[in-house]
Design an enzyme around this catalytic site. Sequence first.
Site, short mmCIF file in Angstrom:
data_model
loop_
_atom_site.label_atom_id
_atom_site.label_comp_id
_atom_site.label_asym_id
_atom_site.label_seq_id
_atom_site.Cartn_x
_atom_site.Cartn_y
_atom_site.Cartn_z
CD GLU A 405 -2.98 -1.28 0.42
OE1 GLU A 405 -3.16 -0.36 -0.41
OE2 GLU A 405 -3.68 -2.31 0.45
C1 FAD Z 1 3.44 -9.50 -0.36
C2 FAD Z 1 3.20 -8.35 -1.27
C3 FAD Z 1 1.92 -8.13 -1.77
C4 FAD Z 1 1.70 -7.08 -2.67
N1 FAD Z 1 0.45 -6.92 -3.24
C5 FAD Z 1 0.30 -6.07 -4.29
C6 FAD Z 1 -0.92 -6.04 -5.05
O1 FAD Z 1 -1.89 -6.77 -4.76
N2 FAD Z 1 -0.99 -5.21 -6.11
C7 FAD Z 1 0.03 -4.39 -6.47
O2 FAD Z 1 -0.09 -3.67 -7.45
N3 FAD Z 1 1.21 -4.38 -5.77
C8 FAD Z 1 1.36 -5.19 -4.69
N4 FAD Z 1 2.55 -5.21 -3.97
C9 FAD Z 1 3.62 -4.32 -4.37
C10 FAD Z 1 3.92 -3.27 -3.34
O3 FAD Z 1 2.93 -2.29 -3.34
C11 FAD Z 1 5.33 -2.74 -3.65
O4 FAD Z 1 6.24 -3.76 -3.27
C12 FAD Z 1 5.65 -1.46 -2.92
O5 FAD Z 1 4.87 -0.41 -3.41
C13 FAD Z 1 7.14 -1.08 -3.03
O6 FAD Z 1 7.63 -1.19 -4.32
P1 FAD Z 1 8.98 -2.00 -4.59
O7 FAD Z 1 8.81 -3.34 -3.96
O8 FAD Z 1 9.26 -1.97 -6.04
O9 FAD Z 1 10.07 -1.23 -3.79
P2 FAD Z 1 10.94 0.01 -4.33
O10 FAD Z 1 10.03 1.03 -4.87
O11 FAD Z 1 12.03 -0.49 -5.18
O12 FAD Z 1 11.55 0.54 -2.97
C14 FAD Z 1 12.77 0.08 -2.40
C15 FAD Z 1 13.13 1.00 -1.21
O13 FAD Z 1 13.31 2.34 -1.71
C16 FAD Z 1 12.45 3.23 -1.04
N5 FAD Z 1 12.01 4.26 -1.97
C17 FAD Z 1 11.50 4.12 -3.20
N6 FAD Z 1 11.18 5.30 -3.72
C18 FAD Z 1 11.48 6.23 -2.80
C19 FAD Z 1 11.38 7.64 -2.73
N7 FAD Z 1 10.86 8.38 -3.71
N8 FAD Z 1 11.81 8.25 -1.63
C20 FAD Z 1 12.32 7.56 -0.60
N9 FAD Z 1 12.43 6.22 -0.58
C21 FAD Z 1 12.01 5.56 -1.68
C22 FAD Z 1 11.27 2.37 -0.57
O14 FAD Z 1 10.60 2.97 0.50
C23 FAD Z 1 12.00 1.09 -0.18
O15 FAD Z 1 12.54 1.22 1.10
C24 FAD Z 1 2.76 -6.22 -3.03
C25 FAD Z 1 4.04 -6.44 -2.49
C26 FAD Z 1 4.27 -7.48 -1.63
C27 FAD Z 1 5.66 -7.69 -1.13
#
Ligand code: FAD
Length: 594
Positions: A405
Site C-alpha cells: 500500500e
Molecule cells: C506481499 C506483497 C503483496 C503485494 N500486493 C500487491 C498487489 O496486490 N498489487 C500491487 O499492485 N502491488 C502489490 N505489492 C507491491 C507493493 O505495493 C510494492 O512492493 C511497494 O509499493 C514497493 O515497491 P517495490 O517493492 O518496487 O520497492 P521500491 O520502490 O524499489 O523501494 C525500495 C526501497 O526504496 C524506497 N524508496 C522508493 N522510492 C522512494 C522515494 N521516492 N523516496 C524515498 N524512498 C524511496 C522504498 O521505501 C523502499 O525502502 C505487493 C508487495 C508485496 C511484497
Amino acid sequence: MEQELKIKGGEFLLKQIDANDIFIPEEFDEEQRMIAQSCDDFLETEVFPNLDRIDAQEPGLMRSILEKAGELGLLGISIPEEYMGFGQSFVTSMLSSERMGAGNSFAVAFSAHTGIGSLPIAYYGNHEQKEKYLPKLATGDWAGAYCLTEPGAGSDANSGTSKAVLSEDGKHYILNGQKMWITNGGFADVQTVFAKIDNDRVYSAFIVEKAWEGVVLNPEEKKMGIKGSSTVQIFYNDVKVPVENLLGKRGEGFRIALNILHMGRIKLGGNVLGAAKRSISQSVNYANERKQFGQLISNFGSIKHKIAEQAIKTFTTESAVYRVSKDIDDAIEINKAQEGCDYGRAVMGAFGEYGAEAAIMKVFGSEALDYVVDEMVQVMGGMGFSAEMPADKAYRDSRINRIFEGTNEVNRLIVADTVIKRGQKGTIPLFEKAKEIIAGLDNLTNTFESKGYYEDKSFFVQNFKNVGMMLMEAAVNKFSRKLVQEQEVQNSISDIIMNAYVAESTMLRIQKAESTLPVDVISIYKDMLDVYIFETASVIYKHAMDAIHSIEDNELTEKIVKGIQVYTSVSGVNTKDARRRIADKLIEENKYCF
Ligand SMILES: Cc1cc2nc3c(=O)[nH]c(=O)nc-3n(C[C@H](O)[C@H](O)[C@H](O)COP(=O)(O)OP(=O)(O)OC[C@H]3O[C@@H](n4cnc5c(N)ncnc54)[C@H](O)[C@@H]3O)c2cc1C
C-alpha cells in the site's frame, strides 16, 4: 445551501476540534457490533483452526474460505445493495477490516478482495460493469485482485510499461505487460489492471478476467510472512480486453490507482488493530502462565511496561483510525448531495480529501503493530522464537504492512507533502497561521498554568501542532520547491504531524467517552493518554530539533529552537505507575480489553 465539511483534510493542525464532532469506537451501534461478532465467529470457526493449512497454501483452501465469507455476507459490506452487497458505511467496513485483521494470511486475502480487488469497479465502474462483476465479488463466486506494480515500477508506480493498443476493428484493447507481487493473483478471477494506451504518459484502468487467453500466471512467490496469501507475477500476452472493460475514462487510471490506495492505506490502519489486539491478548496469556524466579512474569515491571506500551500504541491508533473513518463517511454524504456527483466519485473524493490522514494511519498503524509483535516475541522469551508459537507467525506476517500500500518511506513523505501543498494552494490557511505562530515567538514564555485535565491536554496538543506548522513554514521558506529533495526534513515534519494527530484523536476520544464509561475505565484511558502525551513531547522535540538544525535558516533557527523548547514542554507524569495500572488491567482481564 451546500453543506461544508466539519474539517478538511490536514485542517486539524489549524482548528480546535470539539470532542462531540468526532466518532469514537465506543459509539458503534448494535448492527455494527453484530457485524463485528460475525467476523470474530468466522475467524474462530474457519480461519484459526486452519492457519497452518492456509500457510501451507493447501490447494483451493484460501479460495474456499473466501467463498464461505461470501456466503455469510462478509465480502459485500462495502458493495452497494443494488449489486448484492450491503452498502454499509465506511466506518462499518473499517470495523470488519479490524476484526478480520486478526486472521494472519487470510486477513490479507480478505482485505485485498474486499478492498483493492473489488472497489475500483464499485467506485469507477459504469452500471454494466458493476452489474456484471460486483454481485460475483460480493458473494465470493469470484475473487478480485489489483494489478499496479511491475518489476520496474514499484514506488514509482506510474512508470510502468504495460501497454494497451486499440485493435483495428475498434472492439478490443490488446494488452501486453507484466505485473508483479499481485495479492490473490493465483486465484483471482477478475483483476483491475493498469496500463498505458498507445503512448499515453498516464495509465488507464482495465477490468481483465483471468480466464482470457494470454493471461499467464507465474508460480507463487516464496515469502518471509503471510505465506498463505497468494502472491504471483502475471503476464499479459496480447490479451484481448473488450473496449467496454475500460474502467473510468482513458488516462484516469493513475488517479483511480491513487484514490484506491488512499482507501487501502486507511483500511490497513484498521487491519493492524485486529492483529495487534490478538497479539496483546496472546502476550498477556503467556505472561499470566509463565513463572520465573518463583512468580508469574506478569508481575515484573519490565513485562508490565511492554504490555502497557503495546496497549497504548493500539489504543491510540484505534482512536485516530475511527476518527478519520467517520470524517470520510461525512465527506461522502456531502459529496453525494452535490449535483452530478455519482456514488463512486463521492467516495473517491472523500478519500482524496483525507490523503494525509490516510498516510498517517498507514505509517503509524503498521509501526504500532510491528512494535506489538516484536514485544510479543520478547514477552515469550525463547518460546517467542519457537516456530510452534503464535508469535512466530504474527511477527513475520506483520512486516509486510510497512511495505505494501506504498512503503512507509513513501507514505511518510506524503503526510508532510500533502499538508504543505494544501497550504500552498490555499485549501487550508496553513502558512498564515504558521507565520502568526512565528511572529508570536518573541513574546513566548515558558509559563504553564494548569486549567483542568482536558484543557491542559488540549493546550499541549495545540503546542505540538504549532511545532509542526513553524517547521513547515521554515522549511518552505528555506528550500521552496527543492524541499522534495530534503526528505529527512520532510520525514521529521511528518512524524510531528502524525503524532499530533494521534495525540489529539486519543484525547478527544477519551473526553467524549467520559460521560458514558465507568470511572475506572476512563481512569485507565487517561493513563494511556498521559503516557502518550508525555512520550510524544520528547519524540516531537527530537524530530523538531533534527529538522530545524537541518534547515539552517539563520534568521529563524534561534527563534524556532526556543519555540520548540517551549511548545514541547509538558507536565510530568509518573509513567511507571501509569503503565503498571494499564498493564494490571490487561493482566487481570487476561486479554486486550479496551
Ligand atoms: C506481499 C506483497 C503483496 C503485494 N500486493 C500487491 C498487489 O496486490 N498489487 C500491487 O499492485 N502491488 C502489490 N505489492 C507491491 C507493493 O505495493 C510494492 O512492493 C511497494 O509499493 C514497493 O515497491 P517495490 O517493492 O518496487 O520497492 P521500491 O520502490 O524499489 O523501494 C525500495 C526501497 O526504496 C524506497 N524508496 C522508493 N522510492 C522512494 C522515494 N521516492 N523516496 C524515498 N524512498 C524511496 C522504498 O521505501 C523502499 O525502502 C505487493 C508487495 C508485496 C511484497
